[in-house]
Scaffold this active site. Structure first.
Site, mmCIF file in Angstrom:
data_model
loop_
_atom_site.group_PDB
_atom_site.id
_atom_site.type_symbol
_atom_site.label_atom_id
_atom_site.label_comp_id
_atom_site.label_asym_id
_atom_site.label_seq_id
_atom_site.Cartn_x
_atom_site.Cartn_y
_atom_site.Cartn_z
ATOM 1 N N HIS A 204 -10.038 33.484 8.745
ATOM 2 C CA HIS A 204 -11.045 34.517 7.977
ATOM 3 C C HIS A 204 -10.667 36.010 8.658
ATOM 4 O O HIS A 204 -10.937 37.050 8.279
ATOM 5 C CB HIS A 204 -12.551 34.286 8.580
ATOM 6 C CG HIS A 204 -12.911 33.073 7.496
ATOM 7 N ND1 HIS A 204 -13.919 33.349 6.311
ATOM 8 C CD2 HIS A 204 -12.809 31.756 7.348
ATOM 9 C CE1 HIS A 204 -14.118 32.141 5.792
ATOM 10 N NE2 HIS A 204 -13.715 31.286 6.395
ATOM 11 N N THR B 38 -11.001 10.072 9.636
ATOM 12 C CA THR B 38 -10.969 10.757 10.920
ATOM 13 C C THR B 38 -11.387 12.208 11.091
ATOM 14 O O THR B 38 -10.634 13.163 11.015
ATOM 15 C CB THR B 38 -9.141 10.679 11.606
ATOM 16 O OG1 THR B 38 -8.430 11.574 10.010
ATOM 17 C CG2 THR B 38 -8.615 9.436 11.415
#
Length: 329
Positions: free
Chosen positions: A70, A249
């Site tokens: 970001h 996972t």
């Protein structure tokens, strides 16, 4: 050409070379171990803080990984993401694209630890990048040696965030174009999206695939779980309603993501497109087979992302606090 003209031309060339050399000295750019003389403990302190924070709050590692994307993908790796809103400008943290970003206060925890050792030396931009690198390792991902020497920007880039950060509902062409502008090729994009193998997605971002009708592209076995987790067609953005990106996972950065999306279990439109577009599918299949190949491409892409147009030399500043630009008297 007369001798006077030649002399003048030589002088001009010499001046240009001298000016270039001076600029090079003033601005060495990014370098490995940039702080080896000014703050030799910097990288160790950041690594230790990331480790301690991860022990207490597992989701910090997801935050560090999202931060690098970001921040660095929006024009420059300059920690503009971390700036709070002011009376005049909106923070990037408060834009739609930043929905779900959190744990910024812990970046300040890391910054304070570094400041105690070396006040005013290490930038927030470098802390953001190195915490992402160490967060990736905490999640079981590859260790990537990264250069340092970034400096901090002074302004939010909230007004251009949407031009640079692709949305999860954009076409794969837009996603490939946005990354390509930073020098990241198709296998690099496929690897970076492997970050969707950890963390979770808020129901706000995926209900359009469930209501009013279920997206037929979704694996029916997965739909039941998604509907259970997102029972409302219009979820409350503040509610804790989310689906784990990878049920197998969820806390590991691994190549399970690629197996999931080939099995139509990707939560976001972009995940589905990645597995089925002819430009990206061959790399998805290769990464589903080989975790080593995924890690190699992921490290390469993270390196390019971390070096996107940084401020170096005497550009920018070293912020005292990561959430605000320094006050200039």
């Amino acid at each position: 050409m007369g001798s006077k003209t030649l002399f003048f031309f030589a002088l001009l060339c010499f001046s240009a070379v001298s000016a270039f050399a001076e600029n090079e000295e003033e601005n060495p750019g990014l370098a490995m171990n940039f702080y080896k003389d000014s703050c030799p403990q910097a990288e160790d302190i950041i690594r230790e803080q990331v480790r301690l924070l991860y022990k207490r709050h597992k989701n910090t590692a997801f935050s560090w990984l999202r931060n690098i994307f970001h921040d660095c993908a929006v024009q420059s790796c300059d920690a503009s993401l971390l700036l709070d809103s002011t009376r005049r400008t909106l923070s990037e943290k408060e834009t739609d694209r930043s929905f779900g970003l959190r744990n910024f206060r812990y970046i300040e925890t890391i910054k304070e630890a570094v400041e105690r050792e070396c006040p005013g030396v290490v930038s927030c931009a470098d802390i953001l990048v190195l915490s992402a690198r160490d967060g990736i390792v905490a999640l079981g991902g590859p260790y990537t040696p990264l250069k340092t020497g970034r400096r901090d920007g002074r302004k939010s880039r909230a007004d251009v965030v949407e031009e640079y950060l692709p949305d999860h509902n954009e076409s794969i062409s837009v996603v490939l174009d946005r990354f390509s502008a930073m020098g990241i090729d198709t296998p690099g994009v496929v690897a970076l999206l492997g970050a969707h193998s950890v963390g979770r997605t808020h129901c706000v971002k995926l209900v359009h695939r469930l209501y009013p009708d279920v997206d037929p592209a979704l694996n029916p076995d997965h739909v039941e779980h998604m509907l259970h987790k997102c029972p409302d067609p219009i979820p409350d953005p503040k509610a804790v309603q989310y689906v784990r990106n990878d049920r197998g996972t969820p806390m590991k950065l691994d190549n399970n993501y690629y197996r999931n999306i080939l099995d139509n279990k990707g939560l976001l439109i972009v995940d589905h497109q990645l597995a089925h577009d002819k430009r990206t599918k061959p790399f998805v299949k290769k990464m589903a087979k080989s975790q080593d190949y995924f890690f190699k491409e992921f490290s390469r892409a993270i390196t390019i992302l971390s070096e996107n147009n940084p401020l170096t030399g005497n550009k920018g500043e070293i912020r005292k606090q990561c959430n605000m630009a320094n006050k200039h008297h």
